[in-house]
Design a protein around this motif. Structure first.
Motif, short mmCIF file in Angstrom:
data_model
loop_
_atom_site.label_atom_id
_atom_site.label_comp_id
_atom_site.label_asym_id
_atom_site.label_seq_id
_atom_site.Cartn_x
_atom_site.Cartn_y
_atom_site.Cartn_z
N ASN A 268 75.64 34.51 -22.65
CA ASN A 268 74.48 35.32 -22.18
C ASN A 268 73.34 35.75 -21.45
O ASN A 268 72.98 35.44 -20.09
CB ASN A 268 75.73 36.42 -20.71
CG ASN A 268 77.29 35.60 -21.26
OD1 ASN A 268 77.30 34.85 -21.34
ND2 ASN A 268 78.37 36.47 -20.19
N TYR A 269 73.41 35.97 -21.83
CA TYR A 269 71.83 36.61 -22.43
C TYR A 269 70.42 35.37 -22.63
O TYR A 269 70.14 35.10 -21.20
CB TYR A 269 71.22 37.15 -24.06
CG TYR A 269 69.72 38.23 -23.41
CD1 TYR A 269 68.68 38.09 -22.68
CD2 TYR A 269 69.32 38.20 -25.40
CE1 TYR A 269 67.98 38.27 -23.13
CE2 TYR A 269 67.84 38.08 -25.39
CZ TYR A 269 67.58 39.12 -23.89
OH TYR A 269 65.92 38.64 -24.49
N CYS A 270 71.25 34.15 -23.28
CA CYS A 270 70.16 33.11 -23.15
C CYS A 270 70.75 32.34 -21.86
O CYS A 270 69.61 31.90 -21.68
CB CYS A 270 71.71 32.09 -24.82
SG CYS A 270 70.40 30.38 -23.86
N PRO A 433 74.03 41.73 -18.39
CA PRO A 433 73.35 41.93 -17.17
C PRO A 433 74.22 40.38 -16.81
O PRO A 433 75.10 39.50 -17.13
CB PRO A 433 72.67 41.63 -17.27
CG PRO A 433 72.15 42.68 -17.87
CD PRO A 433 72.94 42.85 -18.48
N GLU A 434 74.60 40.33 -15.08
CA GLU A 434 75.44 39.07 -14.44
C GLU A 434 74.90 38.07 -14.77
O GLU A 434 73.56 38.12 -14.54
CB GLU A 434 75.82 39.88 -13.47
CG GLU A 434 74.95 39.70 -12.17
CD GLU A 434 74.84 39.38 -10.70
OE1 GLU A 434 76.06 39.03 -10.70
OE2 GLU A 434 74.14 39.56 -9.97
N ILE A 435 75.00 36.83 -14.73
CA ILE A 435 74.65 35.32 -15.18
C ILE A 435 74.37 35.24 -13.98
O ILE A 435 74.71 34.82 -12.73
CB ILE A 435 75.89 34.52 -15.52
CG1 ILE A 435 75.85 35.18 -16.52
CG2 ILE A 435 74.83 32.96 -16.44
CD1 ILE A 435 76.74 34.19 -17.80
N MET A 436 72.55 34.72 -14.06
CA MET A 436 72.70 33.49 -12.51
C MET A 436 73.14 32.40 -12.25
O MET A 436 73.52 31.84 -12.82
CB MET A 436 70.88 34.21 -12.62
CG MET A 436 70.21 35.04 -12.68
SD MET A 436 70.17 36.61 -11.64
CE MET A 436 71.27 37.65 -12.06
N ASN A 437 72.99 32.45 -11.02
CA ASN A 437 73.33 31.01 -10.24
C ASN A 437 71.87 30.54 -11.04
O ASN A 437 70.80 30.55 -10.87
CB ASN A 437 73.75 31.28 -8.85
CG ASN A 437 75.37 31.68 -9.01
OD1 ASN A 437 75.40 31.47 -9.28
ND2 ASN A 437 75.23 32.86 -7.71
N ASP A 438 72.07 28.76 -10.95
CA ASP A 438 71.21 27.90 -11.36
C ASP A 438 70.07 28.09 -10.03
O ASP A 438 70.37 27.80 -8.02
CB ASP A 438 71.62 26.21 -10.97
CG ASP A 438 72.95 26.21 -12.40
OD1 ASP A 438 72.76 27.28 -12.84
OD2 ASP A 438 73.83 25.48 -11.92
N GLY A 439 68.93 27.07 -9.78
CA GLY A 439 67.96 26.87 -9.45
C GLY A 439 66.94 28.04 -9.39
O GLY A 439 67.12 28.96 -9.53
N LEU A 440 65.98 27.53 -8.26
CA LEU A 440 65.01 28.22 -8.45
C LEU A 440 65.22 29.61 -7.09
O LEU A 440 64.60 31.09 -7.63
CB LEU A 440 63.26 27.91 -7.13
CG LEU A 440 62.14 28.74 -7.60
CD1 LEU A 440 61.26 29.22 -8.98
CD2 LEU A 440 61.12 27.39 -6.66
N THR A 441 65.74 29.76 -5.90
CA THR A 441 65.53 30.87 -5.36
C THR A 441 66.47 31.80 -5.46
O THR A 441 66.90 33.11 -5.50
CB THR A 441 66.14 30.15 -3.38
OG1 THR A 441 67.52 28.81 -4.02
CG2 THR A 441 64.70 29.37 -2.95
N ASN A 442 67.85 30.90 -6.51
CA ASN A 442 68.37 32.06 -7.53
C ASN A 442 67.69 33.30 -9.05
O ASN A 442 68.80 33.36 -8.64
CB ASN A 442 69.14 31.07 -7.62
CG ASN A 442 70.52 30.72 -6.91
OD1 ASN A 442 70.82 31.75 -5.34
ND2 ASN A 442 71.09 29.56 -6.68
#
Length: 555
Positions: A268-270, A433-442
């Motif tokens: 998840n870090y990766c 930490p939680e995993i971010m969603n895809d894309g720039l704004t996320n």
């Protein structure tokens, strides 16, 4: 004496330490780190034997460490290089798909045209001999223009085909009426009657529909493969930002500095690091998927009603059928032309004594598909299309899934099954930490990579625009309409509109979900495909013909 040696000399008070404390100091050896560091080809000259104070570190935790400033710099560059290679390797499949299939399709289409021209030439030489050879430039020009259209030339297919039949009528009219002398003006008048008299039967109309749709689809599909190839090649060459490089170093090599070279990053870090570093690439995904959908639907047209192979293979037989129609109706055609254009002048006595050569009335032997030469690499269009469709489907969502593909590589992370014994950026422990969603704004709250979401990558935005333009061309090709064709490598090559449509005039009948290629007769050679041509496109084609007729009238 090197600076790091002084850092490991115990102060006098250290003499009072108990034996367990001495064992702890001994356990801080940098032996494993030295071995791993040297295995990567780096010199061991500036690496300590035991941990030193880490106040000098700029990226990794400033605790006791096995890294000097020089090591941190070198490992930071190494992490950047490895990341760039990882992206290239991960996108290798999609890049090779477009490179190899573009080459295969282009070879196939070019050889198909060469074979069709050779087949027609051989058949007509056997049948008509010198009569054909003296007029062969009419047919040579047809294939020259078809090749020029395919390679991106400024050719209007409908106008070009209309001109071919008009020229053929002029030549044949002279051959079936050798007792007369025809001036250039008279022959111009003759050509005006091509559409009105239909001397070649219904062959020109059918062939125009089939050739126009098949060539638009073939040319646009190969252009789509070119655009896909260029976009994939460009996007796979990443230039990580300084914030990304810091995050990569911390993820890949700060474990070395902590004396844990064998501990790999948490999965998840990766993912968070890769999502931050590849945020702009993920934004390409939406337009890329629409582009792939459009390619798949044009591919269906290529193996269905717009099959260029089923049009070009028997083109010699179709033209010969048209010539037979002209021969059978020669008296009626001549009478109507004489009525409309006037009685021509008799030819000189020597010429008028000759009748139409007996050889001219020879009928062609039946078409035998087994005699056709093998096309490129011994394959067929159906096999090529089946293959490319499978690979195109696999390339969907390739850019948004890059982080997941990279992070599931066992050489990069500890994997999803080892979430407790992995490197989390600070120590060997679970990554919380939680995993971010895809894309720039996320990535605004990405805990690992500093990403400026207000500044999209202009290079990626250029690729998005290139895909959007190509998708629009594919939509039009799917409906049998042509649009301005430009070489995306320099945006300077010619354009042509085979159906007489422009971007802002032709209707968009393209539907990704509900539109399917209509069923056709299995051999597809005698099928009248006019029903599939959009109404406005036919109207546009008619207007082109009227314009041609008016142009000739005004000469």
């Amino acid at each position: 004496m090197p600076s790091w040696i002084g850092a490991v000399i115990l102060p006098l008070s250290g003499l009072l330490l108990s034996l367990p404390a001495r064992a702890e100091v001994k356990a801080r050896s940098c032996g494993e780190v030295r071995q791993a560091y040297g295995a990567k080809g780096f010199s061991l000259a500036d690496i300590p034997y035991q941990e030193i104070a880490g106040e000098h570190l700029r990226i990794c935790p400033q605790e006791y460490t096995c890294c000097t400033t020089e090591m941190e710099d070198k490992l930071s560059q190494q992490s950047k290089l490895e990341f760039e290679n990882l992206v290239e390797e991960t996108s290798h499949f999609v890049r090779t798909t477009f490179v190899s299939r573009h080459k295969k399709f282009d070879e196939f289409f070019r050889e198909l045209l060469e074979n069709a021209e050779k087949s027609l030439n051989d058949m007509f030489v056997r049948t008509y001999g010198m009569l054909y050879m003296q007029n062969s430039e009419v047919f040579q020009d047809l294939f020259t223009e078809l090749k020029r259209y395919y390679t991106g030339g400024n050719v209007n297919l409908e106008e070009m085909l209309n001109d071919f039949w008009a020229r053929l009528l002029e030549r044949m009219f002279q051959l079936i009426n050798p007792q007369y002398h025809f001036s250039e003006d008279y022959l111009e008048c003759v050509s005006k009657y091509t559409d009105q008299l239909k001397p070649f039967g219904d062959v020109p109309r059918k062939l125009k529909i089939q050739i126009t749709r098949a060539f638009i689809a073939a040319r646009t599909f190969v252009q789509g493969l070119t655009v896909g190839r260029e976009v994939a090649n460009r996007v796979s060459k990443v230039s990580p930002t300084p914030g990304c490089i810091r995050a990569l170093m911390k993820m890949l090599y700060c474990a070395y500095c902590r004396g844990l070279p064998t501990v790999r990053p948490c999965n998840n870090y990766c993912l968070n690091v890769m999502k931050g570093c590849l945020a702009n690439q993920a934004d390409l995904d939406t337009e890329w998927n629409l582009f792939i959908d459009a390619m798949l639907l044009v591919a269906e047209r290529l193996e269905g009603p717009f099959n260029i192979e089923s049009v070009m293979d028997p083109i010699d037989v179709k033209i010969s059928e048209a010539i037979m129609n002209m021969q059978e109706n020669s008296m009626q055609v001549s009478a109507k032309v004489f009525q409309g254009c006037g009685q021509p002048k008799p030819a000189p006595a020597l010429r008028s004594a000759r009748s139409a050569p007996e050889n001219f009335n020879t009928r062609f032997r039946p078409y035998n598909p087994e005699e056709r030469p093998t096309t490129a690499a011994g394959t067929s269009l159906d096999r090529l299309v089946t293959d490319i469709k499978e690979k195109l489907k696999l390339s969907k969502k390739v850019w948004s899934t890059l982080p997941y593909t990279i992070c599931k590589d066992e050489s990069v992370t500890a994997g999803t099954s080892n979430e407790e014994e992995c490197w989390n950026g600070h120590s060997k422990a679970r990554y919380l930490p939680e995993i971010m969603n895809d894309g720039l704004t996320n990535q605004i709250n990405n805990p690992e990579v500093d990403v400026d979401i207000t500044r999209p990558d202009t290079f990626i935005r250029q690729q998005i625009m290139a895909l959007r333009v190509m998708t629009n061309k594919l939509k039009n090709a799917y409906n049998g309409n042509d649009v301005n064709f430009q070489d995306t490598s320099d945006e300077s090559s010619g354009s042509g509109s085979g159906s007489g449509c422009m971007d802002d005039v032709c209707p968009t009948e393209f539907e990704f979900v509900t539109t399917e290629a209509p069923a056709v007769d299995p051999d597809r050679r005698g099928v009248d495909s006019s029903a599939a041509q959009p109404g406005l496109s036919l109207l546009s084609g008619s207007l082109v013909c009227v314009a041609l007729a008016l142009q000739r009238l005004c000469r």
